[in-house]
Motif scaffolding. Structure first.
Motif, PDB file in Angstrom:
ATOM      1  N   ALA A   1      15.626 -42.004  11.594  1.00 31.95           N
ATOM      2  CA  ALA A   1      15.065 -40.654  11.568  1.00 31.95           C
ATOM      3  C   ALA A   1      16.011 -39.773  10.766  1.00 31.95           C
ATOM      4  CB  ALA A   1      14.912 -40.111  12.988  1.00 31.95           C
ATOM      5  N   PHE A   2      15.434 -38.976   9.897  1.00 28.51           N
ATOM      6  CA  PHE A   2      16.222 -38.005   9.146  1.00 28.51           C
ATOM      7  C   PHE A   2      15.820 -36.612   9.629  1.00 28.51           C
ATOM      8  CE2 PHE A   2      16.298 -41.741   6.488  1.00 28.51           C
ATOM      9  CZ  PHE A   2      17.616 -41.775   6.046  1.00 28.51           C
ATOM     10  N   ILE A   3      16.768 -35.953  10.277  1.00 27.73           N
ATOM     11  CA  ILE A   3      16.493 -34.599  10.764  1.00 27.73           C
ATOM     12  C   ILE A   3      17.656 -33.683  10.380  1.00 27.73           C
ATOM     13  CG2 ILE A   3      15.075 -35.467  12.666  1.00 27.73           C
ATOM     14  CD1 ILE A   3      17.366 -34.904  14.563  1.00 27.73           C
ATOM     15  N   ASP A   4      17.475 -32.391  10.572  1.00 32.79           N
ATOM     16  CA  ASP A   4      18.494 -31.405  10.183  1.00 32.79           C
ATOM     17  C   ASP A   4      18.983 -31.701   8.750  1.00 32.79           C
ATOM     18  OD1 ASP A   4      18.127 -30.386  12.711  1.00 32.79           O
ATOM     19  OD2 ASP A   4      19.911 -31.314  13.567  1.00 32.79           O
ATOM     20  N   ASP A   5      20.286 -31.588   8.514  1.00 26.02           N
ATOM     21  CA  ASP A   5      20.810 -31.810   7.160  1.00 26.02           C
ATOM     22  C   ASP A   5      20.723 -33.272   6.714  1.00 26.02           C
ATOM     23  OD1 ASP A   5      21.352 -29.181   6.763  1.00 26.02           O
ATOM     24  OD2 ASP A   5      23.541 -29.347   6.911  1.00 26.02           O
TER      25      ASP A   5
ATOM     26  N   GLY B   1      13.980 -55.048   6.292  1.00 25.04           N
ATOM     27  CA  GLY B   1      13.007 -55.039   7.372  1.00 25.04           C
ATOM     28  C   GLY B   1      12.856 -53.702   8.067  1.00 25.04           C
ATOM     29  N   ILE B   2      13.366 -52.647   7.436  1.00 26.70           N
ATOM     30  CA  ILE B   2      13.240 -51.311   8.033  1.00 26.70           C
ATOM     31  C   ILE B   2      12.050 -50.614   7.384  1.00 26.70           C
ATOM     32  CG2 ILE B   2      14.365 -49.075   8.380  1.00 26.70           C
ATOM     33  CD1 ILE B   2      17.040 -50.700   8.279  1.00 26.70           C
ATOM     34  N   THR B   3      10.997 -50.477   8.171  1.00 24.22           N
ATOM     35  CA  THR B   3       9.748 -49.992   7.594  1.00 24.22           C
ATOM     36  C   THR B   3       9.316 -48.657   8.191  1.00 24.22           C
ATOM     37  OG1 THR B   3       8.488 -51.216   9.242  1.00 24.22           O
ATOM     38  CG2 THR B   3       8.968 -52.357   7.198  1.00 24.22           C
ATOM     39  N   ASN B   4      10.022 -48.228   9.233  1.00 20.45           N
ATOM     40  CA  ASN B   4       9.684 -46.943   9.849  1.00 20.45           C
ATOM     41  C   ASN B   4      10.804 -45.945   9.658  1.00 20.45           C
ATOM     42  OD1 ASN B   4       7.105 -47.568  10.912  1.00 20.45           O
ATOM     43  ND2 ASN B   4       8.115 -48.791  12.494  1.00 20.45           N
ATOM     44  N   ILE B   5      10.586 -44.996   8.753  1.00 19.21           N
ATOM     45  CA  ILE B   5      11.571 -43.969   8.474  1.00 19.21           C
ATOM     46  C   ILE B   5      10.912 -42.615   8.729  1.00 19.21           C
ATOM     47  CG2 ILE B   5      13.014 -42.941   6.669  1.00 19.21           C
ATOM     48  CD1 ILE B   5      13.257 -45.770   5.465  1.00 19.21           C
TER      49      ILE B   5
ATOM     50  N   VAL C   1       6.286 -38.311   7.770  1.00 15.54           N
ATOM     51  CA  VAL C   1       6.689 -36.966   8.162  1.00 15.54           C
ATOM     52  C   VAL C   1       6.053 -36.678   9.514  1.00 15.54           C
ATOM     53  CG1 VAL C   1       6.602 -34.510   7.578  1.00 15.54           C
ATOM     54  CG2 VAL C   1       6.887 -36.219   5.763  1.00 15.54           C
ATOM     55  N   VAL C   2       6.880 -36.361  10.505  1.00 19.21           N
ATOM     56  CA  VAL C   2       6.375 -36.135  11.865  1.00 19.21           C
ATOM     57  C   VAL C   2       6.885 -34.798  12.407  1.00 19.21           C
ATOM     58  CG1 VAL C   2       6.135 -38.580  12.467  1.00 19.21           C
ATOM     59  CG2 VAL C   2       8.327 -37.444  12.822  1.00 19.21           C
ATOM     60  N   THR C   3       6.143 -34.206  13.304  1.00 16.32           N
ATOM     61  CA  THR C   3       6.592 -32.961  13.917  1.00 16.32           C
ATOM     62  C   THR C   3       7.630 -33.271  14.995  1.00 16.32           C
ATOM     63  OG1 THR C   3       4.926 -33.061  15.633  1.00 16.32           O
ATOM     64  CG2 THR C   3       4.299 -31.914  13.601  1.00 16.32           C
ATOM     65  N   ALA C   4       8.328 -32.242  15.421  1.00 15.18           N
ATOM     66  CA  ALA C   4       9.359 -32.437  16.440  1.00 15.18           C
ATOM     67  C   ALA C   4       8.768 -33.071  17.705  1.00 15.18           C
ATOM     68  CB  ALA C   4      10.024 -31.100  16.766  1.00 15.18           C
ATOM     69  N   SER C   5       7.576 -32.632  18.101  1.00 15.51           N
ATOM     70  CA  SER C   5       7.023 -33.179  19.341  1.00 15.51           C
ATOM     71  C   SER C   5       6.593 -34.634  19.154  1.00 15.51           C
ATOM     72  CB  SER C   5       5.877 -32.311  19.873  1.00 15.51           C
ATOM     73  OG  SER C   5       4.871 -32.201  18.911  1.00 15.51           O
ATOM     74  N   GLU C   6       6.105 -34.981  17.954  1.00 17.96           N
ATOM     75  CA  GLU C   6       5.784 -36.386  17.681  1.00 17.96           C
ATOM     76  C   GLU C   6       7.057 -37.235  17.682  1.00 17.96           C
ATOM     77  OE1 GLU C   6       1.834 -35.987  14.797  1.00 17.96           O
ATOM     78  OE2 GLU C   6       3.818 -35.691  13.936  1.00 17.96           O
ATOM     79  N   LEU C   7       8.108 -36.680  17.082  1.00 15.29           N
ATOM     80  CA  LEU C   7       9.377 -37.419  17.011  1.00 15.29           C
ATOM     81  C   LEU C   7       9.964 -37.611  18.415  1.00 15.29           C
ATOM     82  CD1 LEU C   7      11.460 -38.762  15.186  1.00 15.29           C
ATOM     83  CD2 LEU C   7      12.572 -36.551  14.887  1.00 15.29           C
ATOM     84  N   ALA C   8       9.794 -36.604  19.247  1.00 12.29           N
ATOM     85  CA  ALA C   8      10.300 -36.710  20.621  1.00 12.29           C
ATOM     86  C   ALA C   8       9.682 -37.914  21.327  1.00 12.29           C
ATOM     87  CB  ALA C   8       9.986 -35.422  21.389  1.00 12.29           C
TER      88      ALA C   8
ATOM     89  N   ILE D   1       8.469 -40.604  19.849  1.00  8.61           N
ATOM     90  CA  ILE D   1       8.991 -41.828  19.211  1.00  8.61           C
ATOM     91  C   ILE D   1      10.393 -42.142  19.751  1.00  8.61           C
ATOM     92  CG2 ILE D   1       9.716 -42.825  16.992  1.00  8.61           C
ATOM     93  CD1 ILE D   1       7.419 -40.961  15.771  1.00  8.61           C
ATOM     94  N   LEU D   2      11.204 -41.113  19.922  1.00  6.43           N
ATOM     95  CA  LEU D   2      12.564 -41.322  20.453  1.00  6.43           C
ATOM     96  C   LEU D   2      12.499 -41.870  21.875  1.00  6.43           C
ATOM     97  CD1 LEU D   2      14.476 -38.129  19.195  1.00  6.43           C
ATOM     98  CD2 LEU D   2      14.419 -40.398  18.169  1.00  6.43           C
ATOM     99  N   GLU D   3      11.532 -41.399  22.615  1.00  3.59           N
ATOM    100  CA  GLU D   3      11.349 -41.823  24.002  1.00  3.59           C
ATOM    101  C   GLU D   3      11.080 -43.332  24.088  1.00  3.59           C
ATOM    102  OE1 GLU D   3      11.775 -40.911  27.699  1.00  3.59           O
ATOM    103  OE2 GLU D   3      12.176 -39.478  26.089  1.00  3.59           O
ATOM    104  N   GLU D   4      10.437 -43.896  23.041  1.00  3.05           N
ATOM    105  CA  GLU D   4      10.084 -45.323  23.039  1.00  3.05           C
ATOM    106  C   GLU D   4      11.255 -46.238  22.668  1.00  3.05           C
ATOM    107  OE1 GLU D   4       7.055 -45.394  20.068  1.00  3.05           O
ATOM    108  OE2 GLU D   4       5.656 -44.200  21.270  1.00  3.05           O
ATOM    109  N   GLN D   5      12.361 -45.653  22.210  1.00  3.74           N
ATOM    110  CA  GLN D   5      13.477 -46.477  21.738  1.00  3.74           C
ATOM    111  C   GLN D   5      14.351 -46.945  22.904  1.00  3.74           C
ATOM    112  OE1 GLN D   5      13.468 -47.178  18.430  1.00  3.74           O
ATOM    113  NE2 GLN D   5      11.669 -45.846  18.307  1.00  3.74           N
TER     114      GLN D   5
END
Lengths: 110, 135, 102
Positions: B41-45, B75-79, B116-123, B125-129
């Motif tokens: 995930a690329f967020i902030d700077d 093999g990294i396909t989800n960025i 490109v995902v919104t903060a709530s979508e990313l939240a 995704i993070l929960e699933e890790q």
């Protein structure tokens, strides 16, 4: 230990990797191979050239798994397998071929 | 195998000014060699790491932005890129390096890795890790 | 007394740029370099801060740092001057002192 290539002295690190990859020329690979008692064939060069192109594009030496897969795609499945690559480069296709190609040791390689 | 875990590397720093971006990329490449399920995930700077057209020749340091292009081979396909972080910086998807991967299950068709995902979508995704690493 | 103010941190990670602009006197020069150059871009959440500075100060940005980060001139706010290392030296000499906001 420095190596002597076409009358030029080139620095290498303690594992024999070229210190300055800009100094590389094909004769570097031949000199390094000779030190390992290895005679380079066209099959070796296919892999060395592939690694150099990969580095040129992505600025890294690929991990062995990635290299194997990519070679398979480019040169066919009979070459894209570890048996073939280890026969060519018994010290490990990543380490040995990258060394001859003048590249740093692959990231993640110990 | 239960040994395979879902790893998420969160990149939050700009490149070059500090070593975080490059260190993260090295860890990602090493980790990916061990057959784990890796997402980024690329967020902030962190978004600045994958900006197009980087040229460090005048700084005398290595431009490692081309290396992100190799992530597909690893093999990294989800960025994931956070929409809010892009907007805060006046950037759009067009400003980013178009990272791709070849889908082995779809006749090696080339596909976009960046989502490109919104903060709530990313939240979500993070929960699933299973493992989160912040750089 | 003229002062050169330098900012080398991203405006999204630290408030150095904001504080610099708030406290720098009119007629000062502000130079953004290293990760500070992200502050020079159009359309960002800190663009208004830089626009405020541009009204009363000279705002410069380090060209080689822009290039390294893939920021071309079209992405910069109007009125910002792109400088190089020798300009940095000149600015340091021309001003009475240098205030580095870290």
């Amino acid at each position: 230990m420095p190596i002597e290539v076409n009358g030029k002295t080139m620095e290498t690190d303690e594992e024999g990797y070229l210190a300055d990859l800009n100094q590389w020329e094909p004769a570097v690979a031949d000199v390094m191979a000779k030190l390992d008692d290895c005679q380079l064939t066209d099959s070796h060069w296919e892999v060395i050239n592939f690694l150099r192109e990969y580095y040129e594009e992505y600025q890294i030496a690929p991990a062995v798994r990635v290299l194997t897969k990519a070679i398979g795609k480019k040169l066919g499945p009979d070459k894209g397998n570890s048996k073939y690559l280890y026969e060519l480069f018994p010290y490990g296709p990543g380490k040995q071929a990258c060394k001859y190609a003048g590249l740093p040791k692959p990231t993640g390689c110990v | 195998m239960s040994d395979i875990k879902k790893f998420m590397y969160i990149n939050r720093r700009a490149p070059y000014g500090t070593v975080y971006a490059w260190e993260s990329l090295e860890v990602v490449l090493i980790g990916a060699a061990f057959d784990q399920l890796v997402s980024l995930a690329f967020i902030d700077d962190g978004i600045y790491q994958i900006m197009k057209g980087q040229d460090t020749s005048q700084l005398g340091i290595k431009n490692f932005s081309p290396t992100y292009g190799a992530l597909g081979d690893y093999g990294i396909t989800n960025i994931y890129v956070e929409k809010e972080s892009l907007e805060e910086r006046g950037l759009t998807l067009d400003d980013l390096i178009p990272l791709k991967y070849e889908d082995e299950n779809d006749n090696y068709a080339e596909k976009d890795s960046i989502k490109v995902v919104t903060a709530s979508e990313l939240a979500k995704i993070l929960e699933e890790q299973e493992v989160l690493l912040d750089f | 007394m003229s002062t050169l103010h330098t900012v080398n941190k991203s405006p999204f990670e630290k408030n150095s740029l904001e504080t610099c602009v708030r406290l720098a006197a009119k007629g000062s020069t502000v130079l953004m370099y290293e990760d500070g150059v992200y502050g020079a871009m159009k359309g960002t959440a800190v663009a208004d801060t830089v626009k405020t500075a541009l009204k009363t100060m000279q705002v410069c940005v380090m060209g080689p740092d822009l290039k390294a980060r893939g920021i071309d001139a079209a992405k910069l706010l109007d009125g910002i001057k792109v400088v190089d290392y020798s300009d940095f030296v000149k600015l340091s000499v021309e001003n009475d002192k240098v205030q580095a906001w870290l």
